[in-house]
Design an enzyme around this catalytic site. Structure first.
Site, mmCIF file in Angstrom:
data_model
loop_
_atom_site.group_PDB
_atom_site.id
_atom_site.type_symbol
_atom_site.label_atom_id
_atom_site.label_comp_id
_atom_site.label_asym_id
_atom_site.label_seq_id
_atom_site.Cartn_x
_atom_site.Cartn_y
_atom_site.Cartn_z
ATOM 1 N N PRO A 2 0.830 -0.973 0.047
ATOM 2 C CA PRO A 2 0.526 -0.349 0.042
ATOM 3 C C PRO A 2 0.772 1.390 -0.173
ATOM 4 C CG PRO A 2 -0.115 -1.238 2.525
ATOM 5 C CD PRO A 2 0.788 -1.348 1.651
ATOM 6 N N GLU A 3 0.674 1.893 -0.938
ATOM 7 C CA GLU A 3 1.017 3.442 -1.338
ATOM 8 C C GLU A 3 -0.045 4.549 -0.849
ATOM 9 O OE1 GLU A 3 4.099 3.335 -4.235
ATOM 10 O OE2 GLU A 3 4.435 1.771 -4.206
ATOM 11 N N HIS A 92 -3.424 -15.987 8.333
ATOM 12 C CA HIS A 92 -3.058 -14.135 7.855
ATOM 13 C C HIS A 92 -4.226 -13.572 8.770
ATOM 14 C CE1 HIS A 92 0.403 -16.362 7.605
ATOM 15 N NE2 HIS A 92 0.199 -15.929 5.872
ATOM 16 N N ARG A 111 3.049 -10.489 6.552
ATOM 17 C CA ARG A 111 4.414 -10.438 6.841
ATOM 18 C C ARG A 111 4.328 -9.474 8.402
ATOM 19 N NH1 ARG A 111 7.785 -7.873 2.082
ATOM 20 N NH2 ARG A 111 9.540 -8.064 3.469
#
Length: 273
Positions: A2-3, A92, A111
């Site tokens: 995500p930017e 996750h 992550r």
DNA sequence: ACTGGATCCTGATCGC
DNA sequence: TGCGATCAGGATCCAG
């Protein structure tokens, strides 16, 4: 993942679904920590508090509950998705909240570079002190920004990703914006002309807006709140295209590591001089 | 004061 | 097929 465009989309999705005055009626936690420890007590304390609004600052999502603000950062692989009652937990999925005993929102992050944090509203200024300007804000002073960039000795690609001056541009959009302006990513900030900075900042706004329109960029796992991919990756000129042909001049797209991150550029369209 | 490398973590991919 | 090395959208800490 995500930017700025991707965070903006998640933020818009959430705020169109979770209306002001809604309350969180339940929390579920599936592990104790993400990047940082999950502040369970502070999150429980938000139960029943009416939401004021959901907004974005840089790459952070802010759930404003008046006296307190819940901050969500997606890291590299974080996501929020809406699920139905009786939903099935995926590998996750780390936490979830229920809105007004109905809609459920799940945070997943393989992550675990993302995090959740609760602060007092009064602390917002100090929490984000040192954070750079918003490219899409009308009030942003690009003349001042240009002067700040001019003083740096770093390559322009690295400077664009530095959130202390300008927020929201990450590894993908840094490469894309530099290609579109014909600036070599290795060029030092101090060597870039005023005219180039002008087009660069203009192009940053254009690319970010286009990416938002396109639903963001989905390289591998970015999804919006409904689990849908963005399509902006279809319009990449250089990112992740090493060895492929430049759409403009048919040269070979190159890649190089800069400060540990891959940069992609066309050596013919983006000359050093 | 700046700059960049190492780091957190899991998963996908690539070369041998 | 299998295994290790490398790399991935971010941001912080630390050394030079």
């Amino acid at each position: 993942m995500p930017e700025l465009p991707e965070v903006e989309i998640i933020c818009r999705n959430l705020s169109s679904r979770i209306r002001p005055a809604s309350t969180i009626t339940d929390w579920q936690f599936f592990r104790p920590d993400l990047r940082f420890k999950i502040p369970k007590r502070a999150l429980h304390n938000l139960l029943g508090c009416p939401l004021i609004e959901i907004k974005r600052r840089a790459k952070y999502i802010l759930f404003d509950f008046g006296e307190h603000i819940l901050i969500s950062h997606l890291g590299m692989t974080g996501s929020w998705r809406q699920v139905e009652a009786g939903w099935e937990r995926k590998k996750h999925d780390h936490l979830a909240f229920t809105i007004s005993n109905k809609a459920i929102y799940v945070f997943a992050d393989p992550r675990r570079f993302g995090f959740i944090e609760v602060i007092r509203s009064a602390e917002l200024g100090s929490r984000f002190i040192g954070l750079g300007v918003e490219p899409l804000d009308k009030s942003t002073d690009f003349i001042k920004l240009q002067a700040a960039f001019k003083r740096l000795n770093a390559p322009i690609k690295n400077a664009l990703m530095n959130q202390k001056l300008l927020v929201g541009v990450g590894n993908i959009y840094a490469s894309e914006v530099l290609f579109r302006t014909g600036i070599n990513p290795l060029k030092k900030c101090a060597k870039i002309t005023a005219v180039q900075y002008q087009t660069l900042f203009k192009e940053i706004c254009i690319v970010l807006r286009e990416a938002i329109e396109a639903g963001g960029s989905s390289i591998s796992d970015y999804r919006n709140v409904d689990g849908e991919k963005g399509i902006f990756q279809q319009f990449f000129f250089v990112y992740d295209r090493a060895g492929e042909t430049c759409h403009r001049c048919h040269s070979n797209i190159k890649s190089v590591l800069q400060a540990g991150r891959s940069t992609f550029w066309c050596p013919s369209c983006q000359k050093k001089s």
